[in-house]
Design an enzyme around this catalytic site. Structure first.
Site, short mmCIF file in Angstrom:
data_model
loop_
_atom_site.label_atom_id
_atom_site.label_comp_id
_atom_site.label_asym_id
_atom_site.label_seq_id
_atom_site.Cartn_x
_atom_site.Cartn_y
_atom_site.Cartn_z
N TRP A 102 0.44 -0.96 -0.48
CA TRP A 102 0.14 -0.02 0.06
C TRP A 102 1.32 1.75 -0.04
O TRP A 102 0.26 2.00 -0.51
CB TRP A 102 -0.77 0.23 1.17
CG TRP A 102 -2.27 -1.46 0.97
CD1 TRP A 102 -2.22 -2.15 2.12
CD2 TRP A 102 -2.49 -1.27 -0.10
NE1 TRP A 102 -3.09 -2.90 1.24
CE2 TRP A 102 -3.67 -2.62 0.36
CE3 TRP A 102 -3.60 -0.35 -1.14
CZ2 TRP A 102 -5.00 -2.87 -0.48
CZ3 TRP A 102 -4.71 -1.09 -2.23
CH2 TRP A 102 -5.15 -2.31 -1.31
N ASP A 172 -1.24 6.95 6.74
CA ASP A 172 -2.09 5.76 6.03
C ASP A 172 -2.99 4.76 7.65
O ASP A 172 -1.61 3.96 7.65
CB ASP A 172 -1.69 4.74 4.74
CG ASP A 172 -3.04 3.88 4.46
OD1 ASP A 172 -4.06 3.48 5.29
OD2 ASP A 172 -2.74 3.21 3.55
N LYS A 196 -11.93 -2.13 6.41
CA LYS A 196 -10.78 -2.68 7.78
C LYS A 196 -11.55 -2.68 9.24
O LYS A 196 -12.07 -3.66 9.38
CB LYS A 196 -9.76 -2.10 7.63
CG LYS A 196 -9.15 -1.92 6.45
CD LYS A 196 -8.45 -3.31 5.55
CE LYS A 196 -8.33 -2.80 3.59
NZ LYS A 196 -7.42 -2.10 3.00
#
Ligand SMILES: *Cc1c(COP(=O)(O)O)cnc(C)c1O
Length: 361
Positions: A102, A172, A196
């Site tokens: 990511w 993030d 998530k």
């Protein structure tokens, strides 16, 4: 009969059963409105209370200082990979710490907009650790330093934040959002997709320090990609992901009822320890991450044999422990044990792993 499984998916992931039941109860008639939240104008009084309460509860949970804005946006975490450089790269320079897929994607996206520097990486050991970030070569003219705080795929987590040498830190936190207390004032911008650890896919929450919200964005930045537009309009510039925000709001209330982020941290540590302790003593299963960098949320592990891994994933699913297959780029297994995964789910999983170990010795 309705049967709930133990869902170890990395995302979209398990949500609190209480929240789902409440939402089901309110599906046809939200608090006497005669309609579902899905069917409601986002400009209505009823919805205004939903989004304002959600923001207030999130502010309380995280202790968000007054000089930070909370934005409920769309486009997933991946849109932020572009939105961040478009809004923050005033000098067209930013430093990225690449600790997984990511972070790498965010870095690659930033390269489109300016000079993105990879100032640290753990790719040399398949992202199984967090590099020492106490004295990195932070660029003089960097607009920000970027991290992915919890690496969903590889199961690592920053236990100490990098020394950014005065530059704003952008993080993030998609897969560790609200899993433990944070000191928001140490960041310039915190963001995460909610699917998530908080709610349904379709919402991304951005917490941004006010001085970073300006008109001065890269040329060509679409209106929808300007933080200022959303900040000036209280996340209601256009139709927000209204139903998703409503569910997030319920999860915030659920977290408050459970004692907030301190209590969640304690619970999550206990829960993760059950699994990590077993991995450390097991003769068959092994964790793949350097111990001091282990995530509380995503726990990757392997048997050392691809065949046995596949057999385990299959038999576990049959026993009601689903979505344990590791990410397609790493293989093996991964148990994501977010806030809403009960202690019991991990205890039973470990019991099952013990049995499997015995039967396959
Ligand atoms: C899942 C994930 C993303 C991507 O989220 P999307 O909402 O699918 O764009 C980004 N970062 C992290 C850390 C993630 O876990």
């Amino acid at each position: 009969m309705q049967v709930r499984v133990y869902n170890f998916s990395a995302g979209p992931a398990v949500l609190p059963e209480e929240v789902l039941k409440e939402a089901a109860d309110e599906m046809l008639d939200y608090q006497g409105s005669g309609m579902s939240v899905m069917e409601m104008s986002h400009r209505s009084k009823t919805y205004d209370k939903i989004i304002k309460d959600a923001e207030a509860d999130l502010r309380e949970l995280m202790g968000i200082p007054d000089n930070y804005k909370v934005l409920f946006l769309q486009g997933g975490a991946s849109s932020q990979f572009a939105m961040i450089p478009m809004n923050l790269m005033k000098n067209r320079v930013a430093d990225y710490i690449v600790t997984g897929q990511w972070a790498k994607k965010a870095y690659q996206e930033a390269c489109i907009y300016g000079k993105a520097n990879k100032i640290a990486s753990s790719e040399d050991k398949t992202f199984s650790y967090i590099p020492d970030c106490s004295d990195l070569p932070v660029s003089e003219d960097a607009d920000y330093v970027y991290i992915c705080e919890n690496n969903t795929i590889y199961g690592t987590k920053f236990k100490t934040l990098p020394n950014t040498k005065g530059k704003p830190l952008v993080a993030d936190v998609s897969s560790c959002f609200l899993s433990e207390p944070v000191d928001v004032s140490r960041y310039g911008l915190i963001y995460g997709g909610v699917q998530k650890n908080i709610g349904p896919a379709g919402v991304v929450i951005v917490i941004i320090r006010e001085d970073l919200i300006t008109e001065d964005v890269l040329e060509g930045t679409p209106t929808m990609f300007k933080y200022k537009i959303h900040a000036d309009n209280g996340s209601l510039y256009n139709t927000p992901p209204a139903y998703g925000i409503y569910i997030c709001g319920k999860v915030f209330k659920w977290l408050k009822k459970r004692g907030g982020l301190e209590a969640m941290k304690e619970y999550n540590e206990k829960k993760a320890k059950i699994l990590y302790d077993f991995l450390d003593e097991s003769s068959l299963f092994k964790g793949t991450v350097r111990k001091e960098d282990r995530s509380l949320m995503n726990v990757p592990f392997v048997t050392g044999s691809e065949e046995l891994d596949a057999k385990f994933v299959k038999e576990a699913a049959e026993a009601g422990f689903v979505n344990l297959k590791g990410h397609r780029t790493v293989g093996g297994m991964r148990a994501s044990i977010y806030n809403a995964m009960p202690m019991e789910g991990v205890e039973k999983l470990v019991q099952f792993m013990r049995e499997f170990e015995k039967n396959n010795a």
